[in-house]
Motif scaffolding. Structure first.
Motif, PDB file in Angstrom:
ATOM      1  N   THR A   1      -9.433  12.704   0.341  1.00  0.00           N
ATOM      2  CA  THR A   1      -8.902  11.808  -0.688  1.00  0.00           C
ATOM      3  C   THR A   1      -8.161  12.598  -1.763  1.00  0.00           C
ATOM      4  O   THR A   1      -8.726  13.521  -2.330  1.00  0.00           O
ATOM      5  CB  THR A   1     -10.062  11.062  -1.371  1.00  0.00           C
ATOM      6  OG1 THR A   1     -11.001  10.700  -0.378  1.00  0.00           O
ATOM      7  CG2 THR A   1      -9.560   9.842  -2.101  1.00  0.00           C
TER       8      THR A   1
ATOM      9  N   ASN B   1       9.750  11.384  -1.496  1.00  0.00           N
ATOM     10  CA  ASN B   1       8.675  10.720  -0.758  1.00  0.00           C
ATOM     11  C   ASN B   1       9.070   9.302  -0.366  1.00  0.00           C
ATOM     12  O   ASN B   1       8.791   8.855   0.734  1.00  0.00           O
ATOM     13  CB  ASN B   1       7.411  10.647  -1.615  1.00  0.00           C
ATOM     14  CG  ASN B   1       6.727  11.986  -1.735  1.00  0.00           C
ATOM     15  OD1 ASN B   1       7.259  12.989  -1.264  1.00  0.00           O
ATOM     16  ND2 ASN B   1       5.584  12.010  -2.359  1.00  0.00           N
TER      17      ASN B   1
ATOM     18  N   ALA C   1       2.479   3.012 -10.867  1.00  0.00           N
ATOM     19  CA  ALA C   1       3.146   2.361  -9.745  1.00  0.00           C
ATOM     20  C   ALA C   1       3.165   0.855  -9.939  1.00  0.00           C
ATOM     21  O   ALA C   1       4.180   0.186  -9.724  1.00  0.00           O
ATOM     22  CB  ALA C   1       2.437   2.717  -8.445  1.00  0.00           C
TER      23      ALA C   1
ATOM     24  N   LEU D   1       3.093   1.530  -3.331  1.00  0.00           N
ATOM     25  CA  LEU D   1       2.472   2.001  -4.564  1.00  0.00           C
ATOM     26  C   LEU D   1       2.017   3.449  -4.437  1.00  0.00           C
ATOM     27  O   LEU D   1       2.049   4.203  -5.393  1.00  0.00           O
ATOM     28  CB  LEU D   1       1.282   1.105  -4.921  1.00  0.00           C
ATOM     29  CG  LEU D   1       1.647  -0.348  -5.207  1.00  0.00           C
ATOM     30  CD1 LEU D   1       0.398  -1.177  -5.356  1.00  0.00           C
ATOM     31  CD2 LEU D   1       2.494  -0.446  -6.457  1.00  0.00           C
ATOM     32  N   ALA D   2       1.613   3.828  -3.232  1.00  0.00           N
ATOM     33  CA  ALA D   2       0.972   5.131  -3.087  1.00  0.00           C
ATOM     34  C   ALA D   2       1.951   6.294  -2.999  1.00  0.00           C
ATOM     35  O   ALA D   2       1.707   7.343  -3.569  1.00  0.00           O
ATOM     36  CB  ALA D   2       0.064   5.125  -1.872  1.00  0.00           C
ATOM     37  N   VAL D   3       3.067   6.116  -2.281  1.00  0.00           N
ATOM     38  CA  VAL D   3       3.898   7.301  -2.020  1.00  0.00           C
ATOM     39  C   VAL D   3       5.113   7.436  -2.930  1.00  0.00           C
ATOM     40  O   VAL D   3       5.802   8.442  -2.861  1.00  0.00           O
ATOM     41  CB  VAL D   3       4.392   7.359  -0.555  1.00  0.00           C
ATOM     42  CG1 VAL D   3       3.225   7.330   0.399  1.00  0.00           C
ATOM     43  CG2 VAL D   3       5.386   6.275  -0.258  1.00  0.00           C
TER      44      VAL D   3
ATOM     45  N   CYS E   1       0.820  -1.217   0.000  1.00  0.00           N
ATOM     46  CA  CYS E   1       0.000   0.000   0.000  1.00  0.00           C
ATOM     47  C   CYS E   1       0.852   1.265   0.000  1.00  0.00           C
ATOM     48  O   CYS E   1       0.755   2.068  -0.923  1.00  0.00           O
ATOM     49  CB  CYS E   1      -0.975  -0.033   1.172  1.00  0.00           C
ATOM     50  SG  CYS E   1      -1.706   1.534   1.564  1.00  0.00           S
ATOM     51  N   PRO E   2       1.755   1.460   0.984  1.00  0.00           N
ATOM     52  CA  PRO E   2       2.592   2.663   0.924  1.00  0.00           C
ATOM     53  C   PRO E   2       3.533   2.635  -0.276  1.00  0.00           C
ATOM     54  O   PRO E   2       3.827   3.672  -0.862  1.00  0.00           O
ATOM     55  CB  PRO E   2       3.369   2.636   2.237  1.00  0.00           C
ATOM     56  CG  PRO E   2       3.308   1.243   2.696  1.00  0.00           C
ATOM     57  CD  PRO E   2       2.017   0.692   2.195  1.00  0.00           C
TER      58      PRO E   2
ATOM     59  N   GLU F   1       1.089   8.491 -11.855  1.00  0.00           N
ATOM     60  CA  GLU F   1      -0.266   8.159 -11.401  1.00  0.00           C
ATOM     61  C   GLU F   1      -0.250   6.741 -10.815  1.00  0.00           C
ATOM     62  O   GLU F   1       0.714   5.999 -10.982  1.00  0.00           O
ATOM     63  CB  GLU F   1      -1.252   8.201 -12.579  1.00  0.00           C
ATOM     64  CG  GLU F   1      -1.265   9.502 -13.365  1.00  0.00           C
ATOM     65  CD  GLU F   1      -2.028  10.605 -12.650  1.00  0.00           C
ATOM     66  OE1 GLU F   1      -2.720  10.298 -11.673  1.00  0.00           O
ATOM     67  OE2 GLU F   1      -1.912  11.762 -13.073  1.00  0.00           O
ATOM     68  N   ALA F   2      -1.359   6.373 -10.163  1.00  0.00           N
ATOM     69  CA  ALA F   2      -1.409   5.075  -9.488  1.00  0.00           C
ATOM     70  C   ALA F   2      -1.103   3.875 -10.409  1.00  0.00           C
ATOM     71  O   ALA F   2      -0.327   2.991 -10.024  1.00  0.00           O
ATOM     72  CB  ALA F   2      -2.761   4.894  -8.807  1.00  0.00           C
TER      73      ALA F   2
ATOM     74  N   PHE G   1      -0.465   8.277   4.844  1.00  0.00           N
ATOM     75  CA  PHE G   1       0.315   7.041   4.805  1.00  0.00           C
ATOM     76  C   PHE G   1       1.264   6.888   5.988  1.00  0.00           C
ATOM     77  O   PHE G   1       1.754   5.791   6.234  1.00  0.00           O
ATOM     78  CB  PHE G   1       1.054   6.926   3.478  1.00  0.00           C
ATOM     79  CG  PHE G   1       0.092   6.778   2.346  1.00  0.00           C
ATOM     80  CD1 PHE G   1      -0.581   5.585   2.151  1.00  0.00           C
ATOM     81  CD2 PHE G   1      -0.213   7.849   1.522  1.00  0.00           C
ATOM     82  CE1 PHE G   1      -1.524   5.453   1.155  1.00  0.00           C
ATOM     83  CE2 PHE G   1      -1.152   7.728   0.519  1.00  0.00           C
ATOM     84  CZ  PHE G   1      -1.807   6.527   0.329  1.00  0.00           C
TER      85      PHE G   1
ATOM     86  N   LYS H   1       5.836   8.469  -5.692  1.00  0.00           N
ATOM     87  CA  LYS H   1       5.746   9.367  -6.835  1.00  0.00           C
ATOM     88  C   LYS H   1       7.073  10.056  -7.061  1.00  0.00           C
ATOM     89  O   LYS H   1       7.366  10.552  -8.137  1.00  0.00           O
ATOM     90  CB  LYS H   1       4.685  10.432  -6.587  1.00  0.00           C
ATOM     91  CG  LYS H   1       3.292   9.890  -6.701  1.00  0.00           C
ATOM     92  CD  LYS H   1       2.287  10.975  -6.436  1.00  0.00           C
ATOM     93  CE  LYS H   1       0.904  10.366  -6.423  1.00  0.00           C
ATOM     94  NZ  LYS H   1      -0.096  11.252  -5.905  1.00  0.00           N
TER      95      LYS H   1
END
Lengths: 202, 194
Positions: free
Chosen positions: B123, A38, A185, A30-32, A27-28, A181-182, A102, A34
């Motif tokens: 979000t 980060n 990732a 893929l999400a952070v 989860c972190p 973008e997501a 996150f 960028k």
């Protein structure tokens, strides 16, 4: 002893490097990721939590009753996560704003709980710290390299701690935002995982 | 029995020690966090709202006590000589908790100069547009104190952001709260500024 210490530390850097080998904590990841910045921030925050929760859980491993061990681990992990959150707010506020939700989510990061359950609760504190440090640094390296791939392909630059980009190829390269973008990732993670498998196969 | 007792004792001790530790860290970092929020959240919002003031609203800030809170007021002297104040209110019930809204109100015209979202945990890409995309908050510009600042869906005058109604509603709550607060505090504010 020294040999096993080195082994526990270095396994986190390649053989069990998260999230590539130990496919946890996606989860972190893929999400952070960028950007490199980060990734490093998230990695270091997780490393801090890993080292200290591993240390404490290992010290208390004979005191914590088996039936409530998960609850105890969560209390310990949540405490360190909240400390990280407060310290980040106080000293690196812009980074805290970027990582946002996150940071508190490190509490439910499976890497941290996984190391507590699988390693720290069965080994002595020295080994547990070596394990936490190794896995943490491995996680930081992974997030930073994933962040680098996505930032270079998606933005064409690498910027660390504000200021001017330390790396810039936008003069001849057209960045495609898909990578930051997501979905990008997933693509980047998959390709890097494939690359790692290719190398370790030889 | 012994096992149960040890479970209770261990968990209780662990939770109390953690609580104590967190309280210590919290009180140790509180002041610094407040400074950082002022620098990175409130200052940009104020600068954006008071783009052509002739004074320094951040330096001239003062606190007013209300029944249940202390409110930071940032006075701004507009280019045409009129006075405005900015202060922050919290809109309850956003998607990720309360949403901070910095509201600037002209003292001479009794109307909003504008509003900017400061703190939020909405979000990314949906609710976060309330802060990043000024189109939504610019609806508050020049609204008078009597205007119903609720969403159109709630019989008000503000268009919700599509896909982010919960966030929009929390922002309007903050704006409405600012109207009430301003009505109550106006005499105090004028006294302080003079």
């Amino acid at each position: 002893m020294a040999q096993s210490l080195a082994k526990e530390f270095t396994k986190g850097l390649w053989a069990e490097i998260p999230p590539f080998r130990l496919v946890l904590g996606l989860c972190p990841t893929l999400a952070v990721t960028k950007s490199v910045e980060n990734g490093i921030g998230m990695g270091l925050a997780t490393t801090f939590v890993l080292v200290f929760s591993n240390l404490l859980i290992s010290l208390l491993r004979n005191v914590i009753p088996t039936k409530v061990r998960i609850a105890c681990y969560i209390v310990i992990i949540a405490t360190f996560v909240t400390i990280v959150e407060l310290v980040m707010q106080a000293f690196t506020y812009p980074l805290f704003l970027k990582l946002g939700i996150f940071i508190p989510l490190i509490v439910v990061n499976c890497i941290v709980l996984g190391r507590a359950e699988a390693f720290a609760s069965k080994n002595n504190p020295v080994l547990a710290v070596a394990d936490g440090l190794g896995i943490g640094i491995g996680f930081t390296l992974s997030l930073a390299s994933l962040g680098a791939v996505r930032e270079i392909l998606g933005a064409g630059t690498i910027t660390i701690w504000g200021g001017n980009p330390v790396f810039d190829i936008t003069t001849w390269y057209q960045p495609f935002t898909y990578m930051v973008e997501a979905p990008g990732a997933f693509a980047a993670l998959g390709l890097m995982l494939a690359g790692m498998n290719l190398i370790s196969k030889k | 029995m012994r096992e149960m007792l040890s479970m209770i004792v261990v968990l209780t001790l662990l939770a109390s020690v953690s609580g104590g530790l967190l309280a210590a860290v919290k009180s140790g970092t509180e002041l610094r966090i407040e400074e950082q929020i002022l620098k990175f959240q409130k200052a940009p919002a104020i600068e954006s709202l008071f783009s052509n003031v002739t004074n320094d609203p951040l330096k001239e800030r003062f606190n007013l006590e209300t029944e249940d809170a202390s409110i930071q007021i940032f006075p701004g002297k507009m280019a045409d000589g009129s006075m405005a104040v900015a202060f922050e209110t919290l809109g309850k019930g956003g998607y990720g908790g309360d949403i901070g809204l910095m509201v600037a109100i002209s003292l001479d015209k009794d109307s909003l100069v504008g509003a900017r979202v400061t703190t939020h945990a909405e979000t990314p890409g949906l609710g976060s547009r309330a802060k990043d995309d000024l189109q939504f908050v610019s609806q508050f510009n020049d609204k008078t104190m009597d205007t119903n600042l609720a969403l159109k869906a709630d019989n008000g005058t503000i268009d919700a952001m599509s896909g982010a109604t919960v966030t929009s509603r929390a922002v309007t709550r903050a704006a409405i709260q600012a109207q009430t607060l301003y009505k109550n505090l106006k005499p105090e504010i004028i006294k302080q500024i003079q």
